[in-house]
Every structure is written in C-alpha cells, then in structure tokens.
Enzyme design. Structure first.
Site: not given
Length: 135
Positions: A57, A84
């Site tokens: 982000e 992940f």
C-alpha cells in the site's frame, strides 16, 4: 541505488515505524525493502503478513501520488489483496518490487512482489489506488 525521496516525508508516519526504505521509484516501478527484526514478526517467528500488505500500500500510494500531485490530485489505497506464498523467518531484508499495470483517470492498478534475500517469491499483492481531486 540512491534512496528515493517520496512526495511526503516518512519520518513520522506508520511507514517509518516498521522501517520502510524506498530505494527507487517512478510512476511505473517501485523498489523498496524493510530490515528484518523481531518487531515485524508475529509470535511464531514469521514476518507478519500485515507488513507485506503495508509495504504494498505504501509504495504504490507514494508512486501514484508523486505522479498525480502536480495535477491537483491525491492518491490513496482502494483495494489490497495479498496472497502469502512462503514465510520469511530470517535474513536481512524483506524486498518489494511494485509494477504498475494500469494508469487510469480515477484508479491505478499495481502488482507487488515480495521476496526474501534469496529472491524467492514470498507474497504477491494486487493493489488498486484511487486517484481523486485534492480537498
């Protein structure tokens, strides 16, 4: 690589808290890293998944903001989807490379690859950044 100077100082931000270093950035690609230390790990000894999402982000928002600020626009995260793939438990750095995939009028889309010191892909993020007029 020379350190990148983001459009807004990071020294008093959340990104400074976890240790984000932006090494290179433009409106198409961002390279960053975070030093591995106990404070960014979860109790089981793995680098915390929230760190990966935070790196994605921050880097993509910064690069988008730097490109649109001169047009009186602001950039902020709209969607963050992180997968992940393998844990990072040791090493010197968490590495991130963000690649812009779409530059629209109101949204930009980026892909961010998170790797370990050996270059193994550990997480991947699709990041959508909203571009809006500055207040």
């Amino acid at each position: 690589m020379e350190p990148f100077e983001p459009p807004i100082a990071l020294d008093r931000t959340f990104d400074a808290l976890y240790g984000l270093e932006v090494l290179d950035a433009n409106d198409e690609r961002v390279v960053a890293r975070v030093a591995i230390r106990d404070q960014i790990k979860q109790p089981m000894g793995l680098v915390h998944g929230g760190l990966y999402a935070s790196i994605a982000e921050a880097t993509t928002s910064m690069a988008t903001a730097a490109a649109v600020m001169s047009d009186g626009k602001a950039a902020m995260g709209l969607a963050n989807s992180t997968s992940f793939l393998r844990p990072i438990t040791s090493g010197d750095y968490v590495h991130a490379t963000a690649t812009r995939r779409h530059r629209g009028r109101t949204t930009w889309v980026w892909d961010v690859d998170i790797t370990d010191d050996e270059g193994r892909l550990c997480a991947t993020t699709r990041m959508t950044i909203a571009v809006r007029p500055r207040a």
